[in-house]
Design a protein around this motif. Structure first.
Motif, short mmCIF file in Angstrom:
data_model
loop_
_atom_site.label_atom_id
_atom_site.label_comp_id
_atom_site.label_asym_id
_atom_site.label_seq_id
_atom_site.Cartn_x
_atom_site.Cartn_y
_atom_site.Cartn_z
N HIS A 1 0.26 -20.80 -19.40
CA HIS A 1 1.42 -21.32 -20.14
C HIS A 1 2.04 -20.14 -20.85
O HIS A 1 1.43 -19.54 -21.74
N ARG A 2 3.23 -19.78 -20.43
CA ARG A 2 3.89 -18.60 -20.99
C ARG A 2 4.38 -18.87 -22.40
O ARG A 2 4.75 -19.98 -22.76
N THR A 3 4.39 -17.82 -23.19
CA THR A 3 4.96 -17.87 -24.54
C THR A 3 5.97 -16.74 -24.65
O THR A 3 6.02 -15.85 -23.80
N GLY A 4 6.74 -16.78 -25.69
CA GLY A 4 7.74 -15.74 -25.88
C GLY A 4 9.06 -16.16 -25.27
O GLY A 4 9.27 -17.32 -24.91
N LEU B 1 11.96 -16.74 -22.70
CA LEU B 1 12.13 -17.01 -21.28
C LEU B 1 13.61 -17.22 -20.99
O LEU B 1 14.31 -17.84 -21.78
N ALA B 2 14.06 -16.74 -19.86
CA ALA B 2 15.44 -16.99 -19.45
C ALA B 2 15.55 -18.40 -18.89
O ALA B 2 14.56 -18.98 -18.43
N VAL B 3 16.75 -18.95 -18.93
CA VAL B 3 16.99 -20.28 -18.37
C VAL B 3 16.56 -20.27 -16.91
O VAL B 3 16.89 -19.36 -16.15
N GLY B 4 15.78 -21.27 -16.52
CA GLY B 4 15.33 -21.39 -15.14
C GLY B 4 13.99 -20.74 -14.86
O GLY B 4 13.41 -20.96 -13.81
N GLU B 5 13.48 -19.92 -15.78
CA GLU B 5 12.17 -19.30 -15.57
C GLU B 5 11.07 -20.33 -15.79
O GLU B 5 11.17 -21.19 -16.67
N ALA B 6 10.01 -20.22 -15.01
CA ALA B 6 8.88 -21.13 -15.15
C ALA B 6 8.11 -20.80 -16.43
O ALA B 6 7.85 -19.64 -16.73
N SER B 7 7.75 -21.84 -17.17
CA SER B 7 6.95 -21.64 -18.38
C SER B 7 5.48 -21.97 -18.14
O SER B 7 4.63 -21.60 -18.93
N VAL B 8 5.19 -22.69 -17.05
CA VAL B 8 3.82 -23.06 -16.71
C VAL B 8 3.58 -22.76 -15.24
O VAL B 8 4.41 -23.08 -14.40
N ALA B 9 2.42 -22.16 -14.95
CA ALA B 9 2.00 -21.95 -13.56
C ALA B 9 0.62 -22.58 -13.39
O ALA B 9 -0.26 -22.39 -14.24
N ILE B 10 0.46 -23.36 -12.33
CA ILE B 10 -0.80 -24.04 -12.06
C ILE B 10 -1.18 -23.77 -10.61
O ILE B 10 -0.36 -23.94 -9.71
N VAL C 1 -2.69 -31.69 -14.74
CA VAL C 1 -2.57 -30.59 -15.70
C VAL C 1 -1.24 -30.65 -16.43
O VAL C 1 -1.19 -30.60 -17.66
N ILE C 2 -0.13 -30.76 -15.70
CA ILE C 2 1.18 -30.72 -16.37
C ILE C 2 1.37 -31.93 -17.28
O ILE C 2 1.91 -31.81 -18.39
#
Length: 86
Positions: free
Chosen positions: A21-24, A26-35, A52-53
């Motif tokens: 789960h990314r923090t900080g 993020l540009a519009v459209g960037e993924a914030s979660v990768a599973i 998970v999601i």
């Protein structure tokens, strides 16, 4: 997050589940979660990803600050899950 990943691994019959789960900023459209889930059968892997999601949305506190083209900023209300007290 690790607890949710472990639960998903059990559901998928696998010990290969990775969640980020990314923090900080993020540009519009960037993924914030990768599973990522590895399982003998894809149906179980997809089910584990969905699990998970949905659990992240239900159980983890998430806030975000949006920045607009006109320079304005706004914090969106975060979801703070209720903690069960035994």
């Amino acid at each position: 997050l690790a607890e949710i990943a472990a639960e998903a691994a059990e559901r998928a019959g696998s010990d290969r589940v990775a969640v980020v789960h990314r923090t900080g900023e993020l540009a519009v459209g960037e993924a914030s979660v990768a599973i990522a889930v590895s399982s003998p059968h894809r149906a179980e892997a997809f089910d584990a990803c969905r699990y998970v999601i949905e659990e992240i949305k239900k159980r983890l506190p998430v806030w975000k600050q949006e920045r607009y083209v006109d320079g304005d900023e706004a914090w969106l209300d975060g979801a703070v899950p209720e903690v069960a007290h035994d």
